[in-house]
Design an enzyme around this catalytic site. Structure first.
Site: not given
Length: 855
Positions: A434, A531
């Site tokens: 991320e 995710e």
């Protein structure tokens, strides 16, 4: 080896004890009874003092050989956590500052017959703070975790397990200790440091090759010649090479051509074929008459990450081809299995990974805020066919790029790639978790004028250093810089795309707790979902072990303390409230247990809806979006006993979500969704052949165990490895056909049946919120238990349709063949597979049966 008992003392010498190596300070204190279970109640905060102190490990040892006979003697530390000064006989050998690196110190001139070795640790917390203070040019966010996590600051300034400073699912325990093997090595002439093998398939000549790389430390002053023989008996392959090793450290690479007359069985992911490996012996016979024999397993598989244009859609595909076959990735995300790595045994890893395979998963992502897992983890994945998406250990933060830091990272990456690249299970290296998104979406509120400096750092770290090393060390598998990423599009935009969450490229992470999770239209029609998820609480038996009776309510201080995700407990209640009645019991403990049960039902139903949406989107493009080729929910396992996104509780117990996963990841599955009042059913298949099947649909009234009506649609063709629409009908027409049915009074179930026992799980589609359901009656659920060989059979009986039937046997370890199901027949057999010895009496005594009507 220097494993075993060491002396352990704190900074001012007021605490002295024995400590095991491998191990850490916390587990040493626990073993000696000096602290309680660190996971008990509020101990994560009570025991901060342990991480703030500086601890020293020391011991004496006798050298078991004559030192004068060896040209080189090293002290090797496979894993030091983290910042330490290493001394032998009061001489400083060097320092360590990276938990993920292997350290080797030359002790040839200082080793004696009896030696005193010391590892003096510095608190990771104070080291990280000091490093941050010294970085004066500009700040590197985030400084600290959100207060709800009760964590420590500046995790990004230390090369240590990032989540040990706290995370939104885990506690803060910044450990100190020697967490892997420590040993003395002595050798003459040459020493083999790394040995790896990777396979390649040469299409033009239809032949498999093995590339064998050996890295040596050559201490002889002149080159050493010799022969290397590689033998794979089962493949009738034997080759001998003459080699010459130059003084110093160097590698030799050998290319072995596999005998073309042998049939090579490839390694396949779980559900797609066997995980064949071949025993291989590599023998080094060098001058000086000193030989090394290396036994290993050779696996043959190819992997490609396919990013290419898709007809009828902007952007690029993003999917994995294994051995030339596109594979839909079904799985989850792996976090460290404990805050204290020395407690993570082979058995614990086996249990968790086997549970993933048993739920029809074929992949896990080793997430970038934890650790590079131990060798056994990857060995098990090789053996049971779990593909690994391997992150490098950088997560949710920006990182420094000064020379010392980069040097440490380069050593770490080089070591880990050499250590792990032989594993066929690893199919991808990924630079971070991320961090591309963090810059692109400006998580840390960086003024626009200052962005350049952070972008430069980002490219410096992940592209110019990590990617460069990975590509040099391992040409056998793909590399991406981040997750989520837009893949080749990110590369084109200078490694940082405008919107890393773009559904037309790469992979996406998606979380949304405010919308209705039963509404599939809120989910991204992405190329790859790496995710996504929803929280739930672990079962009462798991919580009970680390709490006391005053903690057993949803609003207790303990329940708030354990929740590390902002507003997490409220979000769960809100999501439950959309479709279920909230528990009303006046008995506080029953109310707490009911709430826990409902969080698990809600989580299972939410993740099911989202995952099924990703699975049925694999073969279609709608408004330019689709061709989803991966669904990996967040997260597989837990690090402690607390509310989280996991489907396996700390200790390995299956939450309802994990039982649901076993079905929603089934190789053959019918999936239903509604759009504008029409119900659509898709046949989803991971099977390698097309099948002619029968779709059986049954409509049940909540008030009756006899179906109101059934329908069989014959010779439905479900294509291999695809998702095809096989049925559609306006809900209104369906209900009219099944007289007396309304959305509130009926439920639809369906399954696919084929020749030779081929059968999908039975799936369900709810036509209304269950809080509005009409006709749900008292179930009078009961169960009788009997033993059958080494399993136990539970025969369940119900007097009425029972939604979300949950069997719970408390802390007896094991799993059921099914759980959390919709029970529409009078009698159902469920098998219990124990993980440790138990008895019918114990199971009967521990059993609680719950369905929605009991709440």
């Amino acid at each position: 080896s220097l494993r075993g008992s060491w002396r352990l003392s704190n900074g001012n010498g007021s605490v002295l004890l024995r400590g095991e190596v491998p191990g850490c300070v916390h587990t040493a204190l626990l073993r000696r009874g000096l602290i309680q279970d660190p996971y008990y109640r509020f101990n994560d905060v009570m025991y901060r003092w342990i991480s703030l102190d500086n601890w020293t490990y020391s011991r004496t040892f006798k050298t078991p050989f004559d030192v004068r006979k060896w040209q080189k003697v090293n002290l090797v530390l496979e894993g030091v956590d983290t910042v330490a000064q290493i001394l032998i006989n009061n001489i400083t050998l060097g320092r360590t500052d990276n938990m993920f690196n292997r350290y080797s110190f030359d002790i040839t001139s200082v080793i004696k017959e009896v030696n005193f070795v010391e590892v003096r640790f510095l608190s990771a917390i104070s080291y990280a703070a000091e490093q941050s203070r010294c970085h004066k040019a500009y700040s590197i966010p985030p400084a600290c975790p959100p207060p709800v996590q009760k964590g420590e600051c500046h995790a990004n300034f230390i090369r240590k397990e990032q989540c040990s400073f706290s995370w939104d699912w885990g506690p803060s325990f910044p450990t100190q200790g020697i967490w892997k093997d420590i040993r003395i090595e002595a050798y003459n002439l040459y020493y083999l440091m790394y040995f790896s093998l990777t396979s390649f398939f040469v299409k033009s000549i239809q032949q498999w090759n093995l590339e064998i790389e050996s890295t040596f430390d050559v201490v002889s002053s002149k080159p050493i010649a010799g022969l290397v023989t590689v033998n794979i008996p089962k493949l009738k392959t034997e080759q001998t090479f003459s080699v010459k090793l130059q003084p110093g450290e160097g590698s030799i690479v050998l290319l072995v051509n596999i005998n073309k007359n042998s049939t090579v069985e490839a390694w396949w992911p779980n559900g797609h074929g066997k995980q064949t490996g071949y025993n291989m012996t590599t023998t080094f016979i060098m001058e000086g008459g000193y030989q090394i024999e290396k036994f290993s397993k050779a696996y043959f598989r190819t992997v490609e990450l396919v990013q290419e244009p898709i007809p009828g859609s902007p952007g690029l595909s993003f999917y994995f081809r294994i051995n030339g076959r596109p594979i839909f990735i079904k799985g989850s995300n792996w976090i460290p299995a404990d805050s204290f790595q020395d407690r993570v045994t082979f058995d614990r890893l086996w249990l968790l990974l086997k549970s993933a395979a048993d739920a029809n998963m074929n992949a896990l992502r080793v997430w970038g805020g934890g650790i590079y897992e131990q060798d056994e983890f990857y060995d098990i994945c090789d053996e049971i066919g779990i593909m690994i998406w391997q992150d490098f250990m950088f997560a949710c933060a920006l990182y420094p790029t000064d020379q010392d830091y980069l040097e440490s990272v380069r050593a770490e990456v080089s070591h880990q790639v050499k250590r792990l690249k032989s594993h066929p299970s690893i199919i991808l290296w990924s630079g971070n978790n991320e961090n591309e998104a963090a810059i692109a979406s400006n998580w840390f509120s960086i003024p626009y004028a200052d962005r350049e400096v952070y972008i430069k750092d980002y490219v410096m770290l992940y592209v110019k250093n990590i990617q460069e090393i990975v590509l040099a060390e391992d040409k056998s598998r793909p590399f991406i810089t981040s997750s989520p990423t837009n893949g080749l599009e990110s590369v084109k935009e200078g490694w940082l795309s405008q919107n890393p969450y773009d559904t037309h490229y790469g992979d996406t992470h998606f979380y949304n707790y405010s919308s209705d999770c039963w509404n599939w239209t809120v989910y991204p029609k992405t190329r790859f979902a790496s995710e996504y998820g929803f929280q739930s609480w672990p079962s009462f038996s798991t919580i009970e072990k680390v709490s006391s009776s005053e903690d057993w309510s949803y609003t207790s201080n303990f329940s708030l303390h354990r929740q590390h995700h902002e507003n997490g407990n409220d979000q769960m209640i809100q999501q439950i409230g959309r479709h279920f009645k909230l528990p009303q019991s006046t008995d506080p403990v029953k109310k707490f247990r009911d709430t826990i049960y409902l969080t698990q039902v809600m989580q299972a139903q939410c993740v099911k809806t989202e995952t099924e949406f990703y699975r049925f989107s694999q073969s279609e493009i709608i408004k330019g979006e689709g061709h989803t080729m991966g669904a990996m929910y967040w997260q597989l396992n837990d690090i402690w006993q607390a509310p989280s996104w996991a489907s396996l509780e700390y200790g390995g117990k299956w939450k309802l979500l994990h039982y649901f996963a076993q079905k929603f990841f089934a190789p053959l599955l019918p999936v239903a969704y509604e759009d504008k009042g029409v119900i659509y059913i898709y046949g989803v298949s991971d099977l390698h052949e097309d099948h002619k099947l029968t779709l059986r649909v049954a409509v049940h009234a909540w008030s009756s165990l006899e179906p109101v009506c059934t329908l069989a649609k014959d010779s439905v063709t479900v294509r291999a490895q695809s998702a095809v629409p096989i049925y559609k009908e306006p809900v209104k027409d369906l209900l009219e056909r099944c007289r007396n049915c309304t959305r509130e009074s009926c439920v639809i179930t369906f399954c696919l049946v084929g020749e030779g026992g081929l059968r999908s799980p039975t799936n369900h589609h709810l036509l209304s919120s269950l809080k509005d359901a009409v006709g749900l009656g008292k179930t009078s659920l009961s169960a009788s238990v009997s033993q059958q060989d080494d399993t136990y059979v539970f025969v369940l009986q119900t007097a009425a349709v029972a939604p979300f039937v949950s069997l719970d046997v408390g802390s007896i370890k094991g799993r059921f063949s099914d759980n959390g199901f919709l029970m529409t027949e009078k009698k159902k057999e469920i098998v219990f597979y124990p993980w440790e010895p138990t008895s019918v009496e114990e199971l009967e005594k521990s059993l609680t049966l719950t369905s929605l009507v009991d709440v």
